[in-house]
Design a protein around this motif. Structure first.
Motif, PDB file in Angstrom:
ATOM      1  N   SER A   1       0.761  -0.954   0.335  1.00 38.70           N
ATOM      2  CA  SER A   1      -0.118  -0.247   0.168  1.00 38.70           C
ATOM      3  C   SER A   1       1.044   0.901  -0.211  1.00 38.70           C
ATOM      4  CB  SER A   1      -0.975   0.114   1.720  1.00 38.70           C
ATOM      5  OG  SER A   1      -1.398   1.346   1.812  1.00 38.70           O
TER       6      SER A   1
ATOM      7  N   GLU B   1      -0.081   3.740   2.013  1.00 46.57           N
ATOM      8  CA  GLU B   1      -0.037   4.138   3.435  1.00 46.57           C
ATOM      9  C   GLU B   1       0.936   3.881   3.954  1.00 46.57           C
ATOM     10  OE1 GLU B   1      -3.769   4.363   5.071  1.00 46.57           O
ATOM     11  OE2 GLU B   1      -4.855   2.721   2.643  1.00 46.57           O
TER      12      GLU B   1
ATOM     13  N   SER C   1       4.485   7.554   6.296  1.00 42.54           N
ATOM     14  CA  SER C   1       4.039   7.170   5.303  1.00 42.54           C
ATOM     15  C   SER C   1       4.759   8.127   4.345  1.00 42.54           C
ATOM     16  CB  SER C   1       3.000   7.319   4.450  1.00 42.54           C
ATOM     17  OG  SER C   1       2.313   8.935   5.055  1.00 42.54           O
TER      18      SER C   1
ATOM     19  N   ALA D   1      -3.928   0.487   8.214  1.00 47.48           N
ATOM     20  CA  ALA D   1      -3.424   0.243   6.687  1.00 47.48           C
ATOM     21  C   ALA D   1      -3.400  -1.239   5.981  1.00 47.48           C
ATOM     22  CB  ALA D   1      -2.433   0.795   6.281  1.00 47.48           C
TER      23      ALA D   1
END
Length: 96
Positions: free
Chosen positions: A22, A24, A52, A75
């Motif tokens: 991801s 994130e 992040s 996340a």
């Protein structure tokens, strides 16, 4: 989100292990992924207090580091899919 599914195993009776990353949490290092899922199980481990953008929050107060770690875990679990509940949670935090 990047999704990778290893396909080295030629045994078709076993379900594959799916991995995903991801944007994130900070990008995982090396060959690691944020999450791997197999038959409805998504183990998530090794989360650090990294924002992040990859900046380390080690000099920040405990509450700030703990919140970042929990945000990273959240996340990863959202990336894993709609799982109903966490079966087991272990948390270790360095206080110094």
């Amino acid at each position: 989100m990047t999704t990778r599914t290893p396909s080295r195993d030629t045994d078709t009776t076993r379900s594959p292990i799916a991995t995903a990353d991801s944007a994130e949490p900070a990008p995982p290092a090396g060959h690691y992924s944020h999450v791997a899922t197999h038959r409805g199980v998504a183990p998530v481990s090794g989360q650090l207090p990294l924002a992040s953008d990859g900046s380390c929050l080690s000099g920040k107060p405990f509450e700030v580091r703990a919140r970042q770690i929990l945000d990273n875990v959240d996340a990863c679990l959202r990336l894993a899919g709609p799982y109903g509940s966490a079966v087991e949670v272990h948390a270790v935090a360095a206080l110094g």
